[in-house]
Scaffold this motif. Structure first.
Motif, mmCIF file in Angstrom:
data_model
loop_
_atom_site.group_PDB
_atom_site.id
_atom_site.type_symbol
_atom_site.label_atom_id
_atom_site.label_comp_id
_atom_site.label_asym_id
_atom_site.label_seq_id
_atom_site.Cartn_x
_atom_site.Cartn_y
_atom_site.Cartn_z
ATOM 1 N N ARG A 104 0.871 -1.183 0.000
ATOM 2 C CA ARG A 104 0.000 0.000 0.000
ATOM 3 C C ARG A 104 0.904 1.228 0.000
ATOM 4 O O ARG A 104 1.861 1.297 0.766
ATOM 5 C CB ARG A 104 -0.888 0.039 1.238
ATOM 6 C CG ARG A 104 -1.637 -1.243 1.525
ATOM 7 C CD ARG A 104 -2.893 -1.349 0.745
ATOM 8 N NE ARG A 104 -3.540 -2.629 1.027
ATOM 9 C CZ ARG A 104 -4.813 -2.817 0.894
ATOM 10 N NH1 ARG A 104 -5.598 -1.855 0.490
ATOM 11 N NH2 ARG A 104 -5.323 -4.000 1.141
ATOM 12 N N ASN A 105 0.594 2.184 -0.861
ATOM 13 C CA ASN A 105 1.431 3.360 -1.036
ATOM 14 C C ASN A 105 0.647 4.608 -0.660
ATOM 15 O O ASN A 105 -0.331 4.956 -1.309
ATOM 16 C CB ASN A 105 1.896 3.432 -2.493
ATOM 17 C CG ASN A 105 2.807 4.591 -2.782
ATOM 18 O OD1 ASN A 105 3.103 5.408 -1.921
ATOM 19 N ND2 ASN A 105 3.250 4.669 -4.015
ATOM 20 N N ALA A 106 1.097 5.304 0.386
ATOM 21 C CA ALA A 106 0.437 6.539 0.818
ATOM 22 C C ALA A 106 0.898 7.739 0.001
ATOM 23 O O ALA A 106 0.245 8.774 -0.004
ATOM 24 C CB ALA A 106 0.719 6.787 2.302
ATOM 25 N N ALA B 144 4.690 10.899 1.024
ATOM 26 C CA ALA B 144 3.770 10.009 1.731
ATOM 27 C C ALA B 144 2.913 10.750 2.755
ATOM 28 O O ALA B 144 1.806 10.334 3.050
ATOM 29 C CB ALA B 144 4.533 8.878 2.406
ATOM 30 N N ASP C 185 -8.493 4.695 -5.444
ATOM 31 C CA ASP C 185 -7.868 4.210 -4.203
ATOM 32 C C ASP C 185 -7.755 5.337 -3.178
ATOM 33 O O ASP C 185 -8.034 5.139 -1.996
ATOM 34 C CB ASP C 185 -6.466 3.660 -4.487
ATOM 35 C CG ASP C 185 -6.486 2.299 -5.140
ATOM 36 O OD1 ASP C 185 -7.580 1.764 -5.389
ATOM 37 O OD2 ASP C 185 -5.388 1.760 -5.409
ATOM 38 N N ARG C 186 -7.333 6.501 -3.611
ATOM 39 C CA ARG C 186 -7.151 7.638 -2.689
ATOM 40 C C ARG C 186 -8.474 8.040 -2.029
ATOM 41 O O ARG C 186 -8.482 8.472 -0.888
ATOM 42 C CB ARG C 186 -6.590 8.835 -3.428
ATOM 43 C CG ARG C 186 -5.249 8.586 -4.045
ATOM 44 C CD ARG C 186 -4.161 9.294 -3.299
ATOM 45 N NE ARG C 186 -2.889 9.042 -3.945
ATOM 46 C CZ ARG C 186 -1.890 8.426 -3.359
ATOM 47 N NH1 ARG C 186 -2.013 8.013 -2.125
ATOM 48 N NH2 ARG C 186 -0.766 8.231 -3.995
ATOM 49 N N SER D 153 6.825 6.277 -3.553
ATOM 50 C CA SER D 153 6.451 6.646 -2.185
ATOM 51 C C SER D 153 6.879 8.052 -1.794
ATOM 52 O O SER D 153 7.007 8.374 -0.619
ATOM 53 C CB SER D 153 7.001 5.629 -1.175
ATOM 54 O OG SER D 153 6.400 4.375 -1.402
ATOM 55 N N THR E 218 -0.980 12.860 1.341
ATOM 56 C CA THR E 218 -1.951 12.086 0.567
ATOM 57 C C THR E 218 -3.150 12.928 0.142
ATOM 58 O O THR E 218 -3.596 12.845 -1.002
ATOM 59 C CB THR E 218 -2.411 10.859 1.366
ATOM 60 O OG1 THR E 218 -1.253 10.125 1.774
ATOM 61 C CG2 THR E 218 -3.281 9.947 0.531
ATOM 62 N N ARG F 228 -7.382 10.245 1.851
ATOM 63 C CA ARG F 228 -6.164 9.776 2.522
ATOM 64 C C ARG F 228 -5.879 8.317 2.201
ATOM 65 O O ARG F 228 -4.956 7.722 2.753
ATOM 66 C CB ARG F 228 -6.292 9.946 4.041
ATOM 67 C CG ARG F 228 -6.454 11.388 4.468
ATOM 68 C CD ARG F 228 -6.672 11.544 5.961
ATOM 69 N NE ARG F 228 -7.929 10.903 6.359
ATOM 70 C CZ ARG F 228 -8.030 9.950 7.300
ATOM 71 N NH1 ARG F 228 -6.971 9.549 7.943
ATOM 72 N NH2 ARG F 228 -9.188 9.424 7.604
ATOM 73 N N HIS G 112 -4.708 4.781 0.681
ATOM 74 C CA HIS G 112 -3.433 4.311 0.154
ATOM 75 C C HIS G 112 -3.667 3.529 -1.130
ATOM 76 O O HIS G 112 -4.586 2.724 -1.221
ATOM 77 C CB HIS G 112 -2.736 3.428 1.182
ATOM 78 C CG HIS G 112 -2.372 4.167 2.434
ATOM 79 N ND1 HIS G 112 -1.750 3.551 3.478
ATOM 80 C CD2 HIS G 112 -2.533 5.462 2.806
ATOM 81 C CE1 HIS G 112 -1.541 4.435 4.447
ATOM 82 N NE2 HIS G 112 -2.026 5.594 4.055
#
Length: 176
Positions: A72-74, A82, A128-129, A79, A85, A138, A140
């Motif tokens: 999971r990438n915030a 991070a 996703d965001r 990345s 977001t 927010r 990820h």
């Protein structure tokens, strides 16, 4: 007869100049089709990745060269940012709106392809965001493709990078 032929030629020239800035339906359709295909492929593969993969347990696809590794990438790509977001979500939303608005002014099918790839990828990661944990604006992004030593990525990331490369090629080579 010659006056009629000259008038027709003049009318055609006026029509061609007036049409030059007009919307090109085939290019708009290309942008929309590419964006939709990328978006659906990205969202679908992320649903599969979340359902089938376990974080920390990569699944080989092509030996060790290509694996599926759920992360999971915030942040943004690699990345970066991070902790920002929500800001990234708003920036990506603005970019998607700008591309959709610019779609009416495309001058080449390569532009339609490039912008379609970027728009579809931006839309996939934007979902996703907005809808994934820890919450709206927010969330990820789900990443699951691992190739060699590259950072883990997803279909949307690949589409955005490919679309950007396509658009750079259009500018560099003046591809019509």
């Amino acid at each position: 007869m010659t006056d009629h032929a000259a008038m027709t030629t003049e009318q055609l020239g006026t029509f061609a100049r007036a049409s030059a800035g007009a919307v090109r339906p085939s290019r708009v359709r290309t942008l929309a089709r590419v964006a939709t295909a990328v978006f659906l492929l990205d969202v679908g593969t992320k649903v599969l990745a979340v359902g089938l993969l376990t974080p920390g347990h990569p699944m080989p696809l092509l030996g060790d060269a290509v694996t599926c590794a759920l992360t999971r990438n915030a942040g943004a790509a690699l990345s970066v940012a991070a902790g920002y977001t929500a800001a990234l979500t708003l920036i990506v939303s603005g970019i998607a709106i700008a591309i959709a608005w610019m779609g009416r002014r495309l001058t080449s099918p390569w532009q339609a392809l490039g912008f379609g790839l970027v728009l579809g990828g931006a839309g996939g990661n934007l979902v996703d965001r907005v809808f994934r944990a820890p919450g709206p604006l927010r969330g990820h992004v789900v990443d699951f493709l691992s190739v060699g030593r590259l950072p883990v990525f997803n279909i949307a990331d690949a589409a955005v990078m490919t679309g950007a490369a396509c658009l750079i090629a259009v500018v560099l080579f003046r591809t019509e």
